[in-house]
Design a protein around this motif. Structure first.
Motif, mmCIF file in Angstrom:
data_model
loop_
_atom_site.group_PDB
_atom_site.id
_atom_site.type_symbol
_atom_site.label_atom_id
_atom_site.label_comp_id
_atom_site.label_asym_id
_atom_site.label_seq_id
_atom_site.Cartn_x
_atom_site.Cartn_y
_atom_site.Cartn_z
ATOM 1 N N ALA A 14 41.018 39.749 46.025
ATOM 2 C CA ALA A 14 41.873 38.517 45.436
ATOM 3 C C ALA A 14 40.938 37.449 45.655
ATOM 4 O O ALA A 14 41.029 36.429 44.780
ATOM 5 C CB ALA A 14 42.971 38.615 46.683
ATOM 6 N N SER A 15 40.069 37.439 46.757
ATOM 7 C CA SER A 15 39.366 36.238 46.979
ATOM 8 C C SER A 15 38.535 36.059 45.764
ATOM 9 O O SER A 15 37.962 34.845 45.547
ATOM 10 C CB SER A 15 38.520 36.474 48.250
ATOM 11 O OG SER A 15 39.131 36.314 49.228
ATOM 12 N N ALA A 17 39.027 35.892 42.665
ATOM 13 C CA ALA A 17 39.545 34.959 41.624
ATOM 14 C C ALA A 17 39.120 33.483 42.129
ATOM 15 O O ALA A 17 39.241 32.587 41.055
ATOM 16 C CB ALA A 17 40.963 35.190 41.699
ATOM 17 N N CYS A 18 39.039 33.184 43.389
ATOM 18 C CA CYS A 18 38.490 31.711 43.744
ATOM 19 C C CYS A 18 37.175 31.404 43.610
ATOM 20 O O CYS A 18 36.753 30.052 44.286
ATOM 21 C CB CYS A 18 39.304 31.621 44.875
ATOM 22 S SG CYS A 18 41.053 31.546 44.863
ATOM 23 N N CYS A 247 42.829 33.229 48.904
ATOM 24 C CA CYS A 247 42.862 32.667 47.662
ATOM 25 C C CYS A 247 44.191 32.695 47.031
ATOM 26 O O CYS A 247 45.079 33.567 47.074
ATOM 27 C CB CYS A 247 42.078 33.670 46.865
ATOM 28 S SG CYS A 247 41.917 33.205 45.145
ATOM 29 N N ASP A 249 45.850 31.907 43.611
ATOM 30 C CA ASP A 249 45.469 31.742 42.065
ATOM 31 C C ASP A 249 46.731 32.110 41.216
ATOM 32 O O ASP A 249 46.804 33.041 40.569
ATOM 33 C CB ASP A 249 44.354 32.862 41.928
ATOM 34 C CG ASP A 249 44.065 32.763 40.286
ATOM 35 O OD1 ASP A 249 43.956 31.631 39.783
ATOM 36 O OD2 ASP A 249 43.486 33.635 39.895
ATOM 37 N N LYS A 273 42.875 27.764 43.475
ATOM 38 C CA LYS A 273 42.349 27.617 42.399
ATOM 39 C C LYS A 273 43.433 26.856 41.546
ATOM 40 O O LYS A 273 44.373 26.954 41.204
ATOM 41 C CB LYS A 273 41.726 28.745 41.617
ATOM 42 C CG LYS A 273 41.104 28.618 40.705
ATOM 43 C CD LYS A 273 41.046 30.115 40.005
ATOM 44 C CE LYS A 273 39.835 29.963 38.602
ATOM 45 N NZ LYS A 273 39.771 31.175 38.142
#
Length: 372
Positions: A14-15, A17-18, A247, A249, A273
């Protein structure tokens, strides 16, 4: 091989994506190839040499100059990196090496050209010759005698140079007389450049203005009361892991509890983000570690823009107390958001409509609710 923690794996994915990608901006805040930069983790070997000039023969001590810069700075990096960076400075304190030209002949002032800077470094390396073993050097530090007043400030040369023994040195910091004002933090700041980090102060003010980040990162106002690196920089430097990043997003509401940037362990930052090159970041700052002199604590919120050049505000602190006068010598040094009576607890990003609210506090840990 031990089975992976499914939650940690999920957090890492998941992180990702940031992790805003690097752009063509000078020293972009984005993630990408670190080729050519000095490593920020592990055992990193650097070399320090000392120079004087025909018009400024030294009457000081290389050992004293070394002690002005080195012990405090290497400990600072160990603390900031949670022990993940061991910076070793191999210093030749036996002598000053005489430069072939007068100190005022190098054009050494703000606006120093890359060509003139390279000439200065190459002259120093030639002056040393084979008397120093440069093998394995990942960054070079050149320190002038205090008598050389013309060597005024401390820039980092981003190109490579070759020593007499054939060693290619990827980055070089040349110290100036500002080291006697700022001390070891000059080495921390300039080594940050060697590792790929941008300036967080304003070039438009000739380097004297700090409207973007104040004293919240050593890459900004290095004399500031909270000079530890921001969580974003620690993430880029691999000092905090992806599993320590919350994160956001997508639209919706999420909650996270953050532990202070200055101590190891726990969730370190929330990254929202808001575009291909932009994010809003929240982290917690406390009065410990490298920030023991902090004049304000709480939740620090800032924007990141990876398309913004070094010196133009790639990180911009969002001030919870605008026009307060700040503390510790800068308006932004009391910018933190808080929880409880009298605290400013909510930030709204006008560009994206994102709201970050501080909804709880337990000691130095803060709970945030993000609505996007």
């Amino acid at each position: 091989m031990a089975p992976q923690d499914p939650e940690a794996g999920h957090a890492t994915a998941a992180s990702a994506a940031c992790k805003l990608p690097a752009t063509g901006a000078n020293l972009s805040e984005g993630f990408g190839s670190q080729a050519g930069f000095t490593p920020s983790v592990g055992n990193v070997k650097t070399t320090m040499i000392f120079v004087d000039f025909p018009d400024a023969p030294a009457d000081d001590s290389p050992a004293a100059l070394h002690d002005r810069l080195v012990p405090e700075s290497t400990q600072w990096f160990r603390t900031a990196s949670f022990g993940r960076l061991n910076l070793t400075v191999n210093a030749d304190t036996s002598r000053f090496h005489r430069m072939p030209r007068s100190s005022d002949s190098y054009g050494y002032q703000r606006g120093l050209s890359a060509a003139a800077h390279q000439q200065y470094i190459e002259d120093a390396v030639r002056a040393v010759g084979r008397s120093v073993d440069f093998r394995g050097t990942q960054a070079l530090y050149i320190v002038p005698t205090k008598r050389a007043s013309a060597i005024s400030f401390s820039p980092t040369f981003m190109g490579s140079v070759t020593a007499a023994d054939g060693t290619t040195i990827p980055k070089t910091v040349t110290f100036g007389q500002d080291m006697h004002t700022w001390g070891a933090k000059v080495l921390n700041h300039e080594t940050g450049h060697a590792m790929g980090l941008p300036d967080l102060y304003s070039y438009a003010s000739g380097g004297s203005g700090h409207p973007f980040a104040g004293g919240w990162d050593v890459m900004g106002l290095i004399s500031g009361p909270s000079p530890d690196m921001t969580a974003w920089h620690k993430w880029k430097q691999h000092w905090i892991g992806d599993e320590q990043v919350d994160c956001v997003d997508g639209s919706g509401t999420s909650t996270a509890t953050l532990t202070p940037v200055e101590k190891p362990g726990g969730k370190k930052m929330t990254v929202v983000k808001t575009g291909p090159t932009r994010a809003v970041v929240a982290e917690t700052r406390s009065k410990q570690g490298n920030d023991v002199g902090a004049c304000a604590t709480g939740v620090l919120i800032y924007t990141i823009d990876t398309a913004t050049e070094s010196g133009s505000g790639p990180i911009r602190i969002q001030d919870a107390r605008p026009r307060s006068g700040g503390c510790g010598g800068n308006e932004l040094n009391d910018a933190t958001f808080g929880f409880g009576p009298g605290a400013v607890s909510t930030f709204r990003d006008a560009e994206s409509g994102t709201t970050i609210e501080v909804t709880g506090k337990n000691g130095d840990d803060y709970t945030l609710t993000v609505r996007k």
